[in-house]
Design a protein around this motif. Structure first.
Motif, PDB file in Angstrom:
ATOM      1  N   MET A 149       0.839  -1.183   0.000  1.00  0.00           N
ATOM      2  CA  MET A 149       0.000   0.000   0.000  1.00  0.00           C
ATOM      3  C   MET A 149       0.885   1.248   0.000  1.00  0.00           C
ATOM      4  N   TYR A 150       0.382   2.295  -0.634  1.00  0.00           N
ATOM      5  CA  TYR A 150       1.158   3.511  -0.841  1.00  0.00           C
ATOM      6  C   TYR A 150       0.464   4.714  -0.213  1.00  0.00           C
ATOM      7  N   ALA A 151       1.264   5.669   0.251  1.00  0.00           N
ATOM      8  CA  ALA A 151       0.728   6.860   0.899  1.00  0.00           C
ATOM      9  C   ALA A 151       0.385   7.958  -0.102  1.00  0.00           C
ATOM     10  N   LYS A 152       1.194   8.105  -1.157  1.00  0.00           N
ATOM     11  CA  LYS A 152       0.925   9.131  -2.160  1.00  0.00           C
ATOM     12  C   LYS A 152       1.222   8.557  -3.534  1.00  0.00           C
ATOM     13  N   ILE A 153       0.193   8.536  -4.359  1.00  0.00           N
ATOM     14  CA  ILE A 153       0.319   7.985  -5.712  1.00  0.00           C
ATOM     15  C   ILE A 153       0.091   9.098  -6.716  1.00  0.00           C
ATOM     16  N   LEU A 154       1.053   9.264  -7.612  1.00  0.00           N
ATOM     17  CA  LEU A 154       0.950  10.236  -8.690  1.00  0.00           C
ATOM     18  C   LEU A 154       0.376   9.542  -9.919  1.00  0.00           C
ATOM     19  N   VAL A 155      -0.699  10.113 -10.455  1.00  0.00           N
ATOM     20  CA  VAL A 155      -1.355   9.538 -11.632  1.00  0.00           C
ATOM     21  C   VAL A 155      -1.349  10.580 -12.749  1.00  0.00           C
ATOM     22  N   PRO A 156      -0.315  10.534 -13.604  1.00  0.00           N
ATOM     23  CA  PRO A 156      -0.314  11.436 -14.758  1.00  0.00           C
ATOM     24  C   PRO A 156      -1.265  10.903 -15.817  1.00  0.00           C
ATOM     25  N   VAL A 157      -2.101  11.784 -16.350  1.00  0.00           N
ATOM     26  CA  VAL A 157      -3.100  11.329 -17.317  1.00  0.00           C
ATOM     27  C   VAL A 157      -2.965  12.093 -18.626  1.00  0.00           C
ATOM     28  N   ASP A 158      -3.183  11.358 -19.694  1.00  0.00           N
ATOM     29  CA  ASP A 158      -3.271  11.915 -21.034  1.00  0.00           C
ATOM     30  C   ASP A 158      -4.759  12.112 -21.290  1.00  0.00           C
ATOM     31  N   LEU A 159      -5.182  13.345 -21.394  1.00  0.00           N
ATOM     32  CA  LEU A 159      -6.611  13.625 -21.508  1.00  0.00           C
ATOM     33  C   LEU A 159      -7.206  13.231 -22.851  1.00  0.00           C
ATOM     34  N   SER A 160      -6.383  12.810 -23.786  1.00  0.00           N
ATOM     35  CA  SER A 160      -6.925  12.302 -25.046  1.00  0.00           C
ATOM     36  C   SER A 160      -7.341  10.839 -24.906  1.00  0.00           C
ATOM     37  N   ALA A 161      -7.028  10.227 -23.763  1.00  0.00           N
ATOM     38  CA  ALA A 161      -7.389   8.826 -23.507  1.00  0.00           C
ATOM     39  C   ALA A 161      -8.007   8.717 -22.113  1.00  0.00           C
ATOM     40  N   THR A 162      -9.211   9.273 -21.962  1.00  0.00           N
ATOM     41  CA  THR A 162      -9.834   9.310 -20.634  1.00  0.00           C
ATOM     42  C   THR A 162     -10.194   7.922 -20.109  1.00  0.00           C
ATOM     43  N   GLU A 163     -10.459   6.961 -21.001  1.00  0.00           N
ATOM     44  CA  GLU A 163     -10.778   5.615 -20.521  1.00  0.00           C
ATOM     45  C   GLU A 163      -9.570   4.992 -19.817  1.00  0.00           C
ATOM     46  N   LYS A 164      -8.368   5.280 -20.317  1.00  0.00           N
ATOM     47  CA  LYS A 164      -7.154   4.801 -19.652  1.00  0.00           C
ATOM     48  C   LYS A 164      -6.967   5.518 -18.322  1.00  0.00           C
ATOM     49  N   ALA A 165      -7.289   6.805 -18.295  1.00  0.00           N
ATOM     50  CA  ALA A 165      -7.165   7.578 -17.056  1.00  0.00           C
ATOM     51  C   ALA A 165      -8.079   7.016 -15.976  1.00  0.00           C
ATOM     52  N   GLU A 166      -9.309   6.698 -16.340  1.00  0.00           N
ATOM     53  CA  GLU A 166     -10.245   6.127 -15.369  1.00  0.00           C
ATOM     54  C   GLU A 166      -9.755   4.771 -14.869  1.00  0.00           C
ATOM     55  N   LYS A 167      -9.185   3.989 -15.763  1.00  0.00           N
ATOM     56  CA  LYS A 167      -8.680   2.663 -15.396  1.00  0.00           C
ATOM     57  C   LYS A 167      -7.515   2.765 -14.413  1.00  0.00           C
ATOM     58  N   ILE A 168      -6.561   3.658 -14.684  1.00  0.00           N
ATOM     59  CA  ILE A 168      -5.420   3.749 -13.768  1.00  0.00           C
ATOM     60  C   ILE A 168      -5.807   4.438 -12.464  1.00  0.00           C
ATOM     61  N   LEU A 169      -6.837   5.270 -12.482  1.00  0.00           N
ATOM     62  CA  LEU A 169      -7.340   5.844 -11.230  1.00  0.00           C
ATOM     63  C   LEU A 169      -7.921   4.758 -10.325  1.00  0.00           C
ATOM     64  N   ARG A 170      -8.674   3.830 -10.920  1.00  0.00           N
ATOM     65  CA  ARG A 170      -9.218   2.716 -10.127  1.00  0.00           C
ATOM     66  C   ARG A 170      -8.086   1.866  -9.548  1.00  0.00           C
ATOM     67  N   LYS A 171      -7.038   1.642 -10.336  1.00  0.00           N
ATOM     68  CA  LYS A 171      -5.879   0.883  -9.863  1.00  0.00           C
ATOM     69  C   LYS A 171      -5.205   1.631  -8.714  1.00  0.00           C
ATOM     70  N   ALA A 172      -5.066   2.934  -8.836  1.00  0.00           N
ATOM     71  CA  ALA A 172      -4.448   3.740  -7.781  1.00  0.00           C
ATOM     72  C   ALA A 172      -5.258   3.648  -6.488  1.00  0.00           C
ATOM     73  N   GLU A 173      -6.571   3.713  -6.610  1.00  0.00           N
ATOM     74  CA  GLU A 173      -7.419   3.617  -5.416  1.00  0.00           C
ATOM     75  C   GLU A 173      -7.249   2.273  -4.718  1.00  0.00           C
ATOM     76  N   SER A 174      -7.048   1.211  -5.491  1.00  0.00           N
ATOM     77  CA  SER A 174      -6.894  -0.116  -4.893  1.00  0.00           C
ATOM     78  C   SER A 174      -5.536  -0.286  -4.211  1.00  0.00           C
ATOM     79  N   LEU A 175      -4.551   0.528  -4.577  1.00  0.00           N
ATOM     80  CA  LEU A 175      -3.202   0.409  -4.005  1.00  0.00           C
ATOM     81  C   LEU A 175      -2.904   1.456  -2.931  1.00  0.00           C
ATOM     82  N   LEU A 176      -3.863   2.288  -2.625  1.00  0.00           N
ATOM     83  CA  LEU A 176      -3.665   3.411  -1.719  1.00  0.00           C
ATOM     84  C   LEU A 176      -3.921   3.029  -0.266  1.00  0.00           C
ATOM     85  N   ASN A 177      -3.075   3.546   0.630  1.00  0.00           N
ATOM     86  CA  ASN A 177      -3.319   3.397   2.069  1.00  0.00           C
ATOM     87  C   ASN A 177      -4.670   4.018   2.419  1.00  0.00           C
TER      88      ASN A 177
END
Length: 136
Positions: A1-29
Motif C-alpha cells: 500500500m502507498y501513501a501518495k500515488i501520482l497519476v499522470p493522465v493523457d486527456l486524449s485517452a480518458t478511458e485509460k485515465a479512469e482505469k489507472i485511477l481505479r488501480k491507484a485507489e486499490s493500491l492506496l493506504n
C-alpha cells in the motif's frame, strides 16, 4: 500500500485515465492521497508563431476542467496539478516535489520507435526515484 500515488493522465485517452485511477485507489493506504497530473506540452517556437496566442492558456483551462470531472468520480483524489513542459520531465519533477511513493502511468500502443512501452512511460520508468507501475 502507498501513501501518495501520482497519476499522470493523457486527456486524449480518458478511458485509460479512469482505469489507472481505479488501480491507484486499490493500491492506496486508507489515509493516502492520489495526485492527478496533466502536462500540457510546450510548443516549439517555430510552431508558436503561426498559432493563436492563447492556445496554451486554453489547453490549461481545458485540462483543469477535464481533471475536475475525473476527480468527481474518484473521491480519493486529493490534489489536481497541471504543469507545462516536456511530459516525462514534468512527471518526474512532480513525483519528487510531491514526495510520491508510486507513479501509475498508462502506456499507448507502441510503434517501431518505442516498441515495448510508450516514450514518456519509458523515460519515467528509467529515471523515477520511486516505484512505477505501467498499465498497458
Amino acid at each position: 500500500m502507498y501513501a501518495k500515488i501520482l497519476v499522470p493522465v493523457d486527456l486524449s485517452a480518458t478511458e485509460k485515465a479512469e482505469k489507472i485511477l481505479r488501480k491507484a485507489e486499490s493500491l492506496l493506504n486508507p489515509d493516502g492521497e492520489i495526485v492527478l497530473l496533466n502536462v500540457v506540452e510546450d510548443l516549439p517556437n517555430y510552431l508558436a508563431i503561426d498559432l493563436p496566442v492563447d492556445l496554451i492558456e486554453n489547453a490549461i483551462k481545458d485540462a483543469r476542467d477535464r481533471l475536475a470531472a475525473l476527480k468527481q468520480n474518484a473521491p480519493r483524489v486529493g490534489l489536481v496539478e497541471i504543469r507545462s513542459g516536456a511530459p516525462a520531465r514534468e512527471i518526474l519533477a512532480a513525483a519528487v516535489d510531491l514526495h510520491a511513493d508510486l507513479i501509475i502511468i498508462a502506456s499507448h500502443t507502441p510503434d517501431l520507435t518505442n516498441y515495448f512501452i510508450g516514450a514518456t512511460a519509458d523515460r519515467v520508468v528509467r529515471h523515477a526515484k520511486c516505484s512505477v507501475l505501467v498499465d498497458r
